[in-house]
Design a protein around this motif. Structure first.
Motif, short mmCIF file in Angstrom:
data_model
loop_
_atom_site.label_atom_id
_atom_site.label_comp_id
_atom_site.label_asym_id
_atom_site.label_seq_id
_atom_site.Cartn_x
_atom_site.Cartn_y
_atom_site.Cartn_z
N TYR A 223 0.82 -1.21 0.00
CA TYR A 223 0.00 0.00 0.00
C TYR A 223 0.86 1.27 0.00
O TYR A 223 0.58 2.23 -0.72
N ILE A 232 -4.25 -0.84 -6.58
CA ILE A 232 -3.77 -2.19 -6.31
C ILE A 232 -4.84 -3.18 -6.76
O ILE A 232 -6.01 -3.04 -6.39
N PRO A 239 -8.17 -6.11 -1.21
CA PRO A 239 -7.31 -5.13 -0.55
C PRO A 239 -8.00 -4.52 0.68
O PRO A 239 -9.24 -4.40 0.70
N GLU A 243 -6.44 0.70 4.54
CA GLU A 243 -5.14 1.02 3.96
C GLU A 243 -5.29 1.80 2.66
O GLU A 243 -4.53 2.72 2.37
N LEU A 244 -6.28 1.44 1.87
CA LEU A 244 -6.53 2.17 0.63
C LEU A 244 -6.87 3.63 0.92
O LEU A 244 -6.36 4.55 0.27
N TYR A 247 -3.80 5.81 2.15
CA TYR A 247 -2.83 6.23 1.14
C TYR A 247 -3.48 6.90 -0.07
O TYR A 247 -2.78 7.28 -1.01
N GLY A 251 -8.45 0.02 -4.93
CA GLY A 251 -8.03 -1.37 -5.03
C GLY A 251 -9.21 -2.30 -5.16
O GLY A 251 -10.34 -1.96 -4.79
#
Length: 308
Positions: A223, A232, A239, A243-244, A247, A251
């Motif tokens: 990530y 991603i 995913p 986290e997506l 950042y 995904g």
């Protein structure tokens, strides 16, 4: 006909070589005498029962998604194929498995086999090239000039993804190890990373796209390497949404879809772009237990094919 079926979920001991009737094709189907059937990780996941909630198929059933062979019969509604055609296929598993001498498949789940490929080579194309195409072209929507990181680039899907990306004008970073490092370099990877001796997360940054064919910790480390607005795509797991968001990237988990639109494009690429197919390891149909064990325990460096 000979077939490999399971009567219950479990380890490889539940696989049985058995004799079942040859299927009768429906009007929109063709009957294929299989010459080779590819063994995929999804096969042991189905065998173990891990996929039973997604694919609630009645027991007993025949394993296998992918293969190549010769059409022996066509349904009344099929106009584009005829008996004698050599084809490769990705079967609708809910209708029939490919660990068998024959399979009935929908006409939009097959494509003509290039003359340059053996049946064994052709049997690994629908899933590997189809997955790479779906992940990169449809899901990631890759563009010329982007930087792509492929985890597990030395496998069948990874090597197809390299060739697609290079033909689209991307800069490609690939992780692999052993002989696969030489193979991916020969296919045009710009930067090859030996994951057995180096941590990719310390040498890669600001990529536009990650194609994850590994999952787990490898996905978790990825990530932070994707630039804001990047994407991603994973073949192994969804995913992590948090986290997506953290950042500022998108995904998804890609799913290979067998359909005539994708297959027609793949066929054209195979015929005109000279896509290279990694030579599979061929085992006898009677050796299905060993084949599935090798795949499950990651004891092979190329796709395994059951030959008839």
């Amino acid at each position: 006909m000979q077939a490999v079926q399971i009567n219950q979920y479990g380890d490889n001991s539940v696989l049985e070589n058995t004799v079942i009737p040859i299927p009768q094709p429906m009007p929109n189907q063709v009957l294929v005498q299989l010459k080779a059937s590819s063994v995929n990780p999804v096969d042991y996941k189905i065998r173990s029962g891990y996929m039973s909630g997604v694919l609630p198929k009645s027991l007993p059933f025949t394993l296998g998604w992918e293969g190549a062979g010769i059409i022996t019969e066509v349904g009344n509604d099929v106009k584009n194929y005829q008996p004698g055609d050599e084809i490769m296929l990705m079967a609708n598993f809910m209708q029939g498995g490919t660990y068998a001498e024959y399979v009935a498949v929908n006409a939009d789940e097959i494509m003509l086999k290039p003359k340059s490929l053996s049946f064994a080579e052709a049997s690994v194309v629908p899933f590997s090239l189809g997955t790479a195409y779906t992940a990169l072209i449809e899901d990631a929507q890759i563009q010329e000039g982007q930087q792509l990181l492929i985890h597990g680039a030395g496998g069948a899907v990874g090597q197809m993804a390299i060739q697609i990306a290079k033909k689209m004008g991307l800069n490609v970073i690939g992780t692999a190890t052993g002989n696969n490092l030489q193979e991916i370099t020969a296919l045009g990877v710009d930067t090859a990373i030996d994951y057995a001796n180096a941590d990719f997360s310390t040498v890669v940054e600001n990529v536009d796209v990650v194609l994850d064919l590994v999952g787990g910790e490898t996905l978790s480390k990825s990530y932070a390497l994707v630039k804001k607005g990047g994407v991603i795509v994973s073949t192994t797991q969804p995913p992590n949404a948090a986290e997506l968001t953290k950042y500022g990237i998108s995904g998804k988990m890609t799913q290979t879809r067998a359909n005539s639109k994708i297959f027609s494009k793949i066929s054209a690429w195979l015929e005109t772009e000279k896509i290279k197919v990694k030579q599979p390891q061929v085992l006898s149909f009677s050796d299905a237990k060993n084949a599935l064990s090798l795949v499950e325990n990651r004891k092979t460096h190329s796709k395994i094919v059951l030959a008839f």
